[in-house]
Enzyme design. Sequence first.
Site, PDB file in Angstrom:
ATOM      1  N   TYR A  25      -7.042   5.036   6.895  1.00  0.00           N
ATOM      2  CA  TYR A  25      -6.615   4.834   8.280  1.00  0.00           C
ATOM      3  C   TYR A  25      -7.468   5.561   9.313  1.00  0.00           C
ATOM      4  CZ  TYR A  25      -2.623   3.155   5.690  1.00  0.00           C
ATOM      5  OH  TYR A  25      -1.816   2.475   4.800  1.00  0.00           O
ATOM      6  N   HIS A  83       7.038  -4.416   3.005  1.00  0.00           N
ATOM      7  CA  HIS A  83       7.381  -4.743   1.620  1.00  0.00           C
ATOM      8  C   HIS A  83       8.765  -5.352   1.472  1.00  0.00           C
ATOM      9  CE1 HIS A  83       3.823  -2.540   0.467  1.00  0.00           C
ATOM     10  NE2 HIS A  83       4.258  -1.488   1.135  1.00  0.00           N
ATOM     11  N   HIS A 103      -2.068  -4.654  11.391  1.00  0.00           N
ATOM     12  CA  HIS A 103      -2.351  -3.716  10.294  1.00  0.00           C
ATOM     13  C   HIS A 103      -3.750  -3.160  10.486  1.00  0.00           C
ATOM     14  CE1 HIS A 103       1.223  -4.762   8.039  1.00  0.00           C
ATOM     15  NE2 HIS A 103       0.981  -6.015   8.386  1.00  0.00           N
TER      16      HIS A 103
END
Length: 148
Positions: A25, A83, A103
């Site tokens: 990230y 998820h 994302h």
Amino acid sequence: MRQMKLLLIQGANMEYLGKRQPELYGTTTARQLDALIRRRARELGVSVEILYTNIEGEAVSAIYKADRARFDGLLFNPAGFLHAGYALRDCLRSIAMPAIEIHMTNIEKRGFGSITAAAAVGMIAGFGTDSYLLALEAMVARLRSAAV
């Protein structure tokens, strides 16, 4: 003409940007990312509210509140909710404003599928912090073309 209002929801673990898995990230902190987003929003002439939450129910409540307040669009990084975020997905299917999923990493390359993506008008993934700026620009373009 009134200024467009957008909501950005940052899901589970996103508040630890810059500290959590920098190899995935990067080192940009949540605070730094917020500043980048707010600066670009000002340049585009829109306002953006940013909420970080580790609780899916809080995200759902914030989205419904923004929808009732007639926000124009939703940007969201479901993060850990992608998820099993069925409640979040169902919420997204219930609102009037368009939503773009974001994302930082390419989740498909990492072997993840998103439960919530089916309820979004689109998804931007894999461009690090630029994913947010691209999503912001895409949302503004979509809203402006719909207003014409």
